[in-house]
Design an enzyme around this catalytic site. Structure first.
Site, PDB file in Angstrom:
ATOM      1  N   SER A 153      -6.453   4.270   3.533  1.00 24.26           N
ATOM      2  CA  SER A 153      -7.222   4.380   2.284  1.00 24.26           C
ATOM      3  C   SER A 153      -8.688   4.448   2.652  1.00 24.26           C
ATOM      4  O   SER A 153      -9.116   3.890   3.679  1.00 24.26           O
ATOM      5  CB  SER A 153      -6.975   3.144   1.414  1.00 24.26           C
ATOM      6  OG  SER A 153      -7.949   3.071   0.390  1.00 24.26           O
ATOM      7  N   TYR A 165      -6.549  -5.882   1.023  1.00 26.69           N
ATOM      8  CA  TYR A 165      -6.077  -4.497   0.981  1.00 26.69           C
ATOM      9  C   TYR A 165      -6.805  -3.657   2.042  1.00 26.69           C
ATOM     10  O   TYR A 165      -6.166  -2.928   2.818  1.00 26.69           O
ATOM     11  CB  TYR A 165      -6.315  -3.909  -0.416  1.00 26.69           C
ATOM     12  CG  TYR A 165      -5.921  -2.462  -0.556  1.00 26.69           C
ATOM     13  CD1 TYR A 165      -4.588  -2.086  -0.679  1.00 26.69           C
ATOM     14  CD2 TYR A 165      -6.888  -1.448  -0.560  1.00 26.69           C
ATOM     15  CE1 TYR A 165      -4.226  -0.741  -0.808  1.00 26.69           C
ATOM     16  CE2 TYR A 165      -6.538  -0.113  -0.688  1.00 26.69           C
ATOM     17  CZ  TYR A 165      -5.206   0.235  -0.818  1.00 26.69           C
ATOM     18  OH  TYR A 165      -4.841   1.560  -0.939  1.00 26.69           O
TER      19      TYR A 165
HETATM   20  P1  NAP Z   1       1.507   3.598  -7.002  1.00 25.84           P
HETATM   21  O1  NAP Z   1       1.329   4.647  -8.029  1.00 25.84           O
HETATM   22  O2  NAP Z   1       1.227   2.179  -7.364  1.00 25.84           O
HETATM   23  O3  NAP Z   1       2.993   3.715  -6.409  1.00 25.84           O
HETATM   24  C1  NAP Z   1       3.388   2.807  -5.423  1.00 25.84           C
HETATM   25  C2  NAP Z   1       4.766   3.167  -4.915  1.00 25.84           C
HETATM   26  O4  NAP Z   1       5.120   2.215  -3.896  1.00 25.84           O
HETATM   27  C3  NAP Z   1       5.822   3.086  -5.998  1.00 25.84           C
HETATM   28  O5  NAP Z   1       6.753   4.141  -5.815  1.00 25.84           O
HETATM   29  C4  NAP Z   1       6.494   1.737  -5.737  1.00 25.84           C
HETATM   30  O6  NAP Z   1       7.876   1.759  -6.096  1.00 25.84           O
HETATM   31  C5  NAP Z   1       6.380   1.635  -4.223  1.00 25.84           C
HETATM   32  N1  NAP Z   1       6.465   0.269  -3.732  1.00 25.84           N
HETATM   33  C6  NAP Z   1       5.662  -0.781  -4.002  1.00 25.84           C
HETATM   34  N2  NAP Z   1       6.089  -1.879  -3.363  1.00 25.84           N
HETATM   35  C7  NAP Z   1       7.188  -1.510  -2.648  1.00 25.84           C
HETATM   36  C8  NAP Z   1       8.072  -2.192  -1.775  1.00 25.84           C
HETATM   37  N3  NAP Z   1       7.928  -3.497  -1.489  1.00 25.84           N
HETATM   38  N4  NAP Z   1       9.088  -1.481  -1.208  1.00 25.84           N
HETATM   39  C9  NAP Z   1       9.280  -0.173  -1.491  1.00 25.84           C
HETATM   40  N5  NAP Z   1       8.454   0.530  -2.315  1.00 25.84           N
HETATM   41  C10 NAP Z   1       7.436  -0.148  -2.885  1.00 25.84           C
HETATM   42  O7  NAP Z   1       0.590   3.903  -5.721  1.00 25.84           O
HETATM   43  P2  NAP Z   1      -0.060   5.292  -5.207  1.00 25.84           P
HETATM   44  O8  NAP Z   1      -1.401   5.417  -5.810  1.00 25.84           O
HETATM   45  O9  NAP Z   1       0.907   6.389  -5.324  1.00 25.84           O
HETATM   46  O10 NAP Z   1      -0.289   4.911  -3.661  1.00 25.84           O
HETATM   47  C11 NAP Z   1       0.515   5.419  -2.611  1.00 25.84           C
HETATM   48  C12 NAP Z   1      -0.153   5.085  -1.285  1.00 25.84           C
HETATM   49  O11 NAP Z   1      -1.474   5.637  -1.268  1.00 25.84           O
HETATM   50  C13 NAP Z   1      -0.320   3.576  -1.054  1.00 25.84           C
HETATM   51  O12 NAP Z   1      -0.088   3.265   0.305  1.00 25.84           O
HETATM   52  C14 NAP Z   1      -1.787   3.333  -1.393  1.00 25.84           C
HETATM   53  O13 NAP Z   1      -2.315   2.206  -0.753  1.00 25.84           O
HETATM   54  C15 NAP Z   1      -2.409   4.637  -0.932  1.00 25.84           C
HETATM   55  N6  NAP Z   1      -3.711   4.939  -1.583  1.00 25.84           N
HETATM   56  C16 NAP Z   1      -3.781   5.144  -2.926  1.00 25.84           C
HETATM   57  C17 NAP Z   1      -5.027   5.395  -3.504  1.00 25.84           C
HETATM   58  C18 NAP Z   1      -5.209   5.620  -4.994  1.00 25.84           C
HETATM   59  O14 NAP Z   1      -6.379   5.704  -5.455  1.00 25.84           O
HETATM   60  N7  NAP Z   1      -4.155   5.767  -5.782  1.00 25.84           N
HETATM   61  C19 NAP Z   1      -6.177   5.451  -2.700  1.00 25.84           C
HETATM   62  C20 NAP Z   1      -6.044   5.234  -1.330  1.00 25.84           C
HETATM   63  C21 NAP Z   1      -4.803   4.991  -0.767  1.00 25.84           C
HETATM   64  P3  NAP Z   1       8.500   0.783  -7.220  1.00 25.84           P
HETATM   65  O15 NAP Z   1       7.770   1.055  -8.507  1.00 25.84           O
HETATM   66  O16 NAP Z   1       9.938   1.201  -7.231  1.00 25.84           O
HETATM   67  O17 NAP Z   1       8.278  -0.604  -6.711  1.00 25.84           O
END
Ligand code: NAP
Length: 256
Positions: A153, A165
């Site tokens: 991130s 985080y």
């Molecule tokens: P999100 O919309 O909150 O989705 C998170 C996903 O992770 C969901 O499918 C959730 O599934 C799954 N998850 C959470 N805990 C889990 C566990 N213990 N085991 C298996 N699956 C789990 O997040 P996102 O924005 O798509 O983020 C995806 C990645 O990008 C993450 O690593 C995040 O840190 C990174 N990222 C995101 C951003 C941003 O601005 N969005 C920025 C930088 C980096 P369930 O609902 O089934 O639990």
């Protein structure tokens, strides 16, 4: 110039045909977009989720409707037993793993003085131990041409009120470079993408800062899940065979 035959574009359009991808946290957000994108490129996809079963099934349905194969598999990436079952089920269904995308993550935000031990354990369990558990199991089944793509991130560079985080994502960058060295001799590349502000459920706590974030982003908008998925698709492709140990910023230059 010779006309392109009907067969050629299909071959070019399905660069991941015959490949199997395991994507953690693929029920929602970026992971779901990655699942759809890799499937559109021809890959068979294991769609992991931990709680959002209906959403995961919807991702699978869309992929199958698009003409390729996918299965939804429940597993908490912080549980070694769940992770072993996740990998075993992927192998039982598709026979191999070529692409591993360690996308699942959580995003707690609070000042350090408000960070309780349970929250700290949770972020370390899911964001740090999770990718290690999944990679350790999956890599046993991966061979030359294998691709591991981790999720860092922009926060890894430092972010106020996100110490746990940000630290977990900085860990992922060191892990990525170390595994690139370890798995390189086996012909497996290991890279990370580092998204900036991306409009998913995870971004919800940041919505009050949306205008400020957009004003700081030279490309003038928030990232979308598909912006990240297309870079993952490149890293998963044969075209990226000479790229390893890299952290690729995908953030509209918000990081500058
Ligand atoms: P999100 O919309 O909150 O989705 C998170 C996903 O992770 C969901 O499918 C959730 O599934 C799954 N998850 C959470 N805990 C889990 C566990 N213990 N085991 C298996 N699956 C789990 O997040 P996102 O924005 O798509 O983020 C995806 C990645 O990008 C993450 O690593 C995040 O840190 C990174 N990222 C995101 C951003 C941003 O601005 N969005 C920025 C930088 C980096 P369930 O609902 O089934 O639990």
């Amino acid at each position: 110039m010779a006309a392109i035959s009907a067969h050629e574009p299909a071959t070019v359009a399905k660069p991941l045909a015959g490949r199997v991808a395991l994507i953690t946290g693929a029920s929602r957000g970026i992971g779901a977009a990655v699942a759809r994108r890799l499937a559109a490129a021809g890959a068979y996809v294991a769609v992991n989720y931990s709680a959002s079963e209906a959403a995961a099934n919807e991702v699978v349905r869309a992929i199958v409707d698009g003409g390729t194969k996918a299965i939804a598999i429940r597993a908490d990436v912080s549980s070694e037993a769940d992770v072993k079952a996740l990998v075993d089920q992927t192998i039982a269904s598709f026979g191999r793993i070529d692409i591993l995308v360690n996308n699942a993550g959580i995003f707690p935000t609070q000042p350090l003085t408000d960070l309780d031990s349970a929250t700290l354990d949770n972020v370390l369990d899911i964001n740090v131990r999770g990718p290690i558990f999944v990679t350790r199991q999956a890599v046993r089944h991966m061979g030359p041409g294998g691709r591991i793509i981790n999720f860092s991130s922009l926060a890894a560079k430092g972010a106020a009120n996100m110490a746990a985080y940000a630290g977990s994502k900085a860990f992922i960058e060191g892990l990525t470079r170390s595994l690139a060295l370890e798995f390189g001799p086996r012909g497996i590349t290991v890279n990370a993408v580092s998204p900036g502000a991306t409009e998913t459920d995870m971004f919800a706590p940041m919505l009050p800062m949306k205008e400020y974030v957009v004003s700081r982003t030279p490309l003038g908008r928030l990232g979308q899940a598909d912006d990240i998925a297309s870079v993952v698709a490149f890293l998963a492709s044969a075209e990226a065979g000479w790229v390893t140990g890299q952290v690729i910023g995908v953030d509209g230059a918000l990081s500058f």
